[in-house]
Design an enzyme around this catalytic site. Structure first.
Site, PDB file in Angstrom:
ATOM      1  N   HIS A   1       0.836  -1.202   0.000  1.00  0.00           N
ATOM      2  CA  HIS A   1       0.000   0.000   0.000  1.00  0.00           C
ATOM      3  C   HIS A   1       0.875   1.258   0.000  1.00  0.00           C
ATOM      4  O   HIS A   1       2.081   1.202   0.254  1.00  0.00           O
ATOM      5  CB  HIS A   1      -0.939  -0.021   1.203  1.00  0.00           C
ATOM      6  CG  HIS A   1      -2.055  -1.013   1.047  1.00  0.00           C
ATOM      7  ND1 HIS A   1      -3.024  -1.197   1.991  1.00  0.00           N
ATOM      8  CD2 HIS A   1      -2.354  -1.864   0.026  1.00  0.00           C
ATOM      9  CE1 HIS A   1      -3.879  -2.117   1.562  1.00  0.00           C
ATOM     10  NE2 HIS A   1      -3.493  -2.547   0.378  1.00  0.00           N
TER      11      HIS A   1
ATOM     12  N   GLU B   1       1.219   3.772   2.001  1.00  0.00           N
ATOM     13  CA  GLU B   1       1.906   4.135   3.245  1.00  0.00           C
ATOM     14  C   GLU B   1       3.213   3.347   3.387  1.00  0.00           C
ATOM     15  O   GLU B   1       4.235   3.887   3.824  1.00  0.00           O
ATOM     16  CB  GLU B   1       1.013   3.839   4.461  1.00  0.00           C
ATOM     17  CG  GLU B   1      -0.302   4.613   4.487  1.00  0.00           C
ATOM     18  CD  GLU B   1      -1.437   3.889   3.768  1.00  0.00           C
ATOM     19  OE1 GLU B   1      -1.183   3.257   2.729  1.00  0.00           O
ATOM     20  OE2 GLU B   1      -2.582   3.979   4.232  1.00  0.00           O
TER      21      GLU B   1
ATOM     22  N   ARG C   1     -10.414   2.398 -21.276  1.00  0.00           N
ATOM     23  CA  ARG C   1     -10.447   0.935 -21.222  1.00  0.00           C
ATOM     24  C   ARG C   1      -9.448   0.425 -20.191  1.00  0.00           C
ATOM     25  O   ARG C   1      -9.727  -0.493 -19.430  1.00  0.00           O
ATOM     26  CB  ARG C   1     -10.081   0.335 -22.587  1.00  0.00           C
ATOM     27  CG  ARG C   1     -11.224   0.242 -23.553  1.00  0.00           C
ATOM     28  CD  ARG C   1     -10.767  -0.444 -24.827  1.00  0.00           C
ATOM     29  NE  ARG C   1     -11.857  -0.552 -25.792  1.00  0.00           N
ATOM     30  CZ  ARG C   1     -11.707  -1.018 -27.011  1.00  0.00           C
ATOM     31  NH1 ARG C   1     -10.516  -1.411 -27.438  1.00  0.00           N
ATOM     32  NH2 ARG C   1     -12.739  -1.100 -27.823  1.00  0.00           N
TER      33      ARG C   1
ATOM     34  N   THR D   1     -23.169  -6.374 -31.549  1.00  0.00           N
ATOM     35  CA  THR D   1     -21.896  -5.676 -31.802  1.00  0.00           C
ATOM     36  C   THR D   1     -20.759  -6.683 -31.897  1.00  0.00           C
ATOM     37  O   THR D   1     -19.884  -6.573 -32.761  1.00  0.00           O
ATOM     38  CB  THR D   1     -21.621  -4.663 -30.664  1.00  0.00           C
ATOM     39  OG1 THR D   1     -22.707  -3.753 -30.612  1.00  0.00           O
ATOM     40  CG2 THR D   1     -20.328  -3.909 -30.882  1.00  0.00           C
TER      41      THR D   1
ATOM     42  N   ASP E   1     -19.154  -6.366 -35.491  1.00  0.00           N
ATOM     43  CA  ASP E   1     -17.870  -5.633 -35.502  1.00  0.00           C
ATOM     44  C   ASP E   1     -16.673  -6.553 -35.256  1.00  0.00           C
ATOM     45  O   ASP E   1     -15.548  -6.187 -35.564  1.00  0.00           O
ATOM     46  CB  ASP E   1     -17.833  -4.551 -34.405  1.00  0.00           C
ATOM     47  CG  ASP E   1     -18.890  -3.476 -34.591  1.00  0.00           C
ATOM     48  OD1 ASP E   1     -19.800  -3.702 -35.410  1.00  0.00           O
ATOM     49  OD2 ASP E   1     -18.804  -2.442 -33.915  1.00  0.00           O
TER      50      ASP E   1
ATOM     51  N   LEU F   1     -11.345  -5.438 -28.499  1.00  0.00           N
ATOM     52  CA  LEU F   1     -11.545  -4.963 -27.118  1.00  0.00           C
ATOM     53  C   LEU F   1     -10.281  -5.086 -26.274  1.00  0.00           C
ATOM     54  O   LEU F   1     -10.314  -5.598 -25.153  1.00  0.00           O
ATOM     55  CB  LEU F   1     -12.725  -5.689 -26.450  1.00  0.00           C
ATOM     56  CG  LEU F   1     -14.075  -5.600 -27.178  1.00  0.00           C
ATOM     57  CD1 LEU F   1     -15.159  -6.379 -26.420  1.00  0.00           C
ATOM     58  CD2 LEU F   1     -14.522  -4.154 -27.360  1.00  0.00           C
TER      59      LEU F   1
ATOM     60  N   GLU G   1     -19.635  -0.264 -24.304  1.00  0.00           N
ATOM     61  CA  GLU G   1     -19.236   0.328 -25.596  1.00  0.00           C
ATOM     62  C   GLU G   1     -20.289   0.186 -26.689  1.00  0.00           C
ATOM     63  O   GLU G   1     -20.065   0.611 -27.804  1.00  0.00           O
ATOM     64  CB  GLU G   1     -17.917  -0.309 -26.052  1.00  0.00           C
ATOM     65  CG  GLU G   1     -16.746   0.032 -25.150  1.00  0.00           C
ATOM     66  CD  GLU G   1     -15.412  -0.027 -25.881  1.00  0.00           C
ATOM     67  OE1 GLU G   1     -15.406  -0.127 -27.132  1.00  0.00           O
ATOM     68  OE2 GLU G   1     -14.390   0.020 -25.196  1.00  0.00           O
TER      69      GLU G   1
ATOM     70  N   LEU H   1     -26.839  -0.173 -24.816  1.00  0.00           N
ATOM     71  CA  LEU H   1     -26.708   1.138 -24.147  1.00  0.00           C
ATOM     72  C   LEU H   1     -28.088   1.614 -23.682  1.00  0.00           C
ATOM     73  O   LEU H   1     -28.253   2.081 -22.558  1.00  0.00           O
ATOM     74  CB  LEU H   1     -26.094   2.167 -25.103  1.00  0.00           C
ATOM     75  CG  LEU H   1     -24.597   1.985 -25.392  1.00  0.00           C
ATOM     76  CD1 LEU H   1     -24.185   2.754 -26.645  1.00  0.00           C
ATOM     77  CD2 LEU H   1     -23.752   2.442 -24.200  1.00  0.00           C
TER      78      LEU H   1
HETATM   79  C1  AOF Z   1      -4.467   1.701   2.336  1.00  0.00           C
HETATM   80  N1  AOF Z   1      -3.503   2.098   1.480  1.00  0.00           N
HETATM   81  O1  AOF Z   1      -2.579   2.177  -0.531  1.00  0.00           O
HETATM   82  C2  AOF Z   1      -4.640   1.087  -0.331  1.00  0.00           C
HETATM   83  C3  AOF Z   1      -5.689   0.714   0.558  1.00  0.00           C
HETATM   84  O2  AOF Z   1      -5.951  -6.732  -0.429  1.00  0.00           O
HETATM   85  P1  AOF Z   1      -5.183  -5.556   0.104  1.00  0.00           P
HETATM   86  O3  AOF Z   1      -4.377  -5.864   1.322  1.00  0.00           O
HETATM   87  O4  AOF Z   1      -4.371  -4.852  -0.963  1.00  0.00           O
HETATM   88  O5  AOF Z   1      -6.281  -4.502   0.627  1.00  0.00           O
HETATM   89  C4  AOF Z   1      -7.123  -3.860  -0.303  1.00  0.00           C
HETATM   90  C5  AOF Z   1      -8.036  -2.926   0.441  1.00  0.00           C
HETATM   91  O6  AOF Z   1      -7.265  -1.994   1.199  1.00  0.00           O
HETATM   92  C6  AOF Z   1      -8.881  -2.073  -0.498  1.00  0.00           C
HETATM   93  O7  AOF Z   1     -10.137  -2.682  -0.774  1.00  0.00           O
HETATM   94  C7  AOF Z   1      -9.052  -0.794   0.289  1.00  0.00           C
HETATM   95  O8  AOF Z   1     -10.057  -0.935   1.269  1.00  0.00           O
HETATM   96  C8  AOF Z   1      -7.711  -0.677   0.986  1.00  0.00           C
HETATM   97  N2  AOF Z   1      -6.753   0.043   0.100  1.00  0.00           N
HETATM   98  N3  AOF Z   1      -5.577   1.070   1.856  1.00  0.00           N
HETATM   99  O9  AOF Z   1      -4.353   1.879   3.543  1.00  0.00           O
HETATM  100  C9  AOF Z   1      -3.528   1.824   0.180  1.00  0.00           C
HETATM  101  N4  AOF Z   1      -4.692   0.748  -1.644  1.00  0.00           N
HETATM  102 ZN    ZN Z   2      -3.196  -0.354   3.774  1.00  0.00          ZN
END
Ligand code: AOF
Ligand code: ZN
Length: 333
Positions: free
Chosen positions: A60, A62, A202, A214, A218, A222, A283, A289
């Site tokens: 994450h 942090e 996308r 489609t 087409d 995708l 799309e 749609l």
């Molecule tokens: C944070 N910092 O940068 C993010 C968070 O499966 P995990 O451990 O990656 O957890 C995913 C969940 O954590 C996500 O659904 C959201 O609630 C949180 N994301 N939290 O402190 C981060 N990406």
């Molecule tokens: Zn986290």
């Protein structure tokens, strides 16, 4: 003269803007997780660490920010503030809880843009930090943070993916032509920049949805070609089982929805629950749609208006006005 509180507020906005800027680097690589950025600021206003959530399943924001702090600055962590664009998590997911990491580092102040609606977090991250004795401030650039993670927020709170509709429309209101026999025939109505935009969107979406008509007329690939990012899942709305998914998409990255009377809403909920699809881009064609519009099942619409006239063709969907939904119209000529 500016008072002390005002100058702190201004600094908070500045550092949170930087955290949001970092978060956006994750676009196309972290979904269905949110994009998150973090900035560590030592007393005096020097940034000593920065990080963002770089890829789904990875560390994450942090963790990356704390890891980026140099040995020489480690001793400053206890006096520092950390700015995070989403409430630090409190649960063991693919990674351990960030709130516990921040508490261990002993940050003096934690500034958060918006809460994490994930039921596994939902306020617990902030509570953990306060219990650990950190001063926690929330709501700095909250609206901007929510907008950046509108796909994630919707999936977490509505139990269905964020739904974006898009089409290109001729000056006289058609989205496709007709051949001599009156059968739908694809016509290129989007511009080169419109195509780049589409590939970027996308890459941002977890899935692309098209109707069976489609898919058959087409034979679209995708794929994401004009922008970096992951390949979304292809979804074909095909109630009658008309499309041979294996031959159309040999890589196997495709699913069918709508069989056995499954409604669009049920299909959307299933995509989120079973396939982790937090956002879709629809799309076409016009019928599909129109069905999404009829059900009121959409969060964002983008219409590209071409200066071309077709005279006859497949009528564009009528959107009317949809309160609370972002409708963007772009002229390409
Ligand atoms: C944070 N910092 O940068 C993010 C968070 O499966 P995990 O451990 O990656 O957890 C995913 C969940 O954590 C996500 O659904 C959201 O609630 C949180 N994301 N939290 O402190 C981060 N990406
Ligand atoms: Zn986290």
């Amino acid at each position: 003269m500016e008072n002390y509180d005002d100058s702190i507020k201004k600094a908070d906005v500045r550092f949170m803007a930087r955290a949001l800027q970092l978060a956006a680097h994750g676009a196309g690589f972290v979904s269905p997780n949110p994009m998150v950025g973090a900035v560590i600021v030592a007393p005096g206003g020097r940034i000593i660490g920065e990080g963002w959530h770089r890829r789904f399943g990875g560390p994450h924001a942090e963790v990356n920010a704390v890891d980026s702090v140099s040995e020489a600055d480690r001793g400053l962590l206890r006096e520092s503030s950390i700015y995070v664009s989403l409430e630090p998590c409190s649960h063991y997911g693919k990674t351990p809880p960030c709130a516990a990491l921040l508490a261990r580092c002993g940050f003096r102040r934690v500034v958060v843009a918006c809460g994490d609606p994930n039921p596994k977090v939902a306020g617990r991250g902030i509570a953990m930090l306060r219990e650990a004795g950190c001063e926690v401030e929330t709501g700095v650039l909250e609206e901007e943070a929510r907008r950046l993670n509108r796909r994630f927020m919707t999936a977490q709170t509505k139990g269905r993916p964020w739904i974006q509709l898009k089409w290109a429309e001729s000056l006289d209101g058609f989205i496709g032509g007709l051949d001599a026999g009156g059968n739908p025939q694809p016509v290129r109505l989007s511009s080169a920049t419109g195509s780049v935009w589409m590939h970027r969107e996308r890459a941002m979406a977890d899935a692309i949805v098209v109707g069976s008509g489609t898919a058959l007329s087409d034979r679209p690939a995708l794929t994401v070609r004009l922008w970096p990012g992951r390949m979304p899942l292809r979804v074909v709305a095909d109630r009658r089982g008309r499309v041979d998914l294996r031959s159309l998409f040999p890589d196997g990255n495709a699913v069918r929805i709508g069989a056995d009377g499954e409604t669009l809403r049920e299909a959307m909920e299933r995509l989120l629950a079973d396939c982790g699809v937090g956002s879709v881009m629809v799309e076409g064609g016009a019928e599909l749609l129109g069905a999404f519009i009829c059900e009121g099942l959409f969060d964002e619409v983008r219409i590209e208006r071409s200066p071309k006239k077709l005279g006859r063709g497949v009528a564009a969907p009528a959107i009317g006005c949809a309160p609370g939904v972002g409708i963007t119209e772009v002229k390409n000529g």
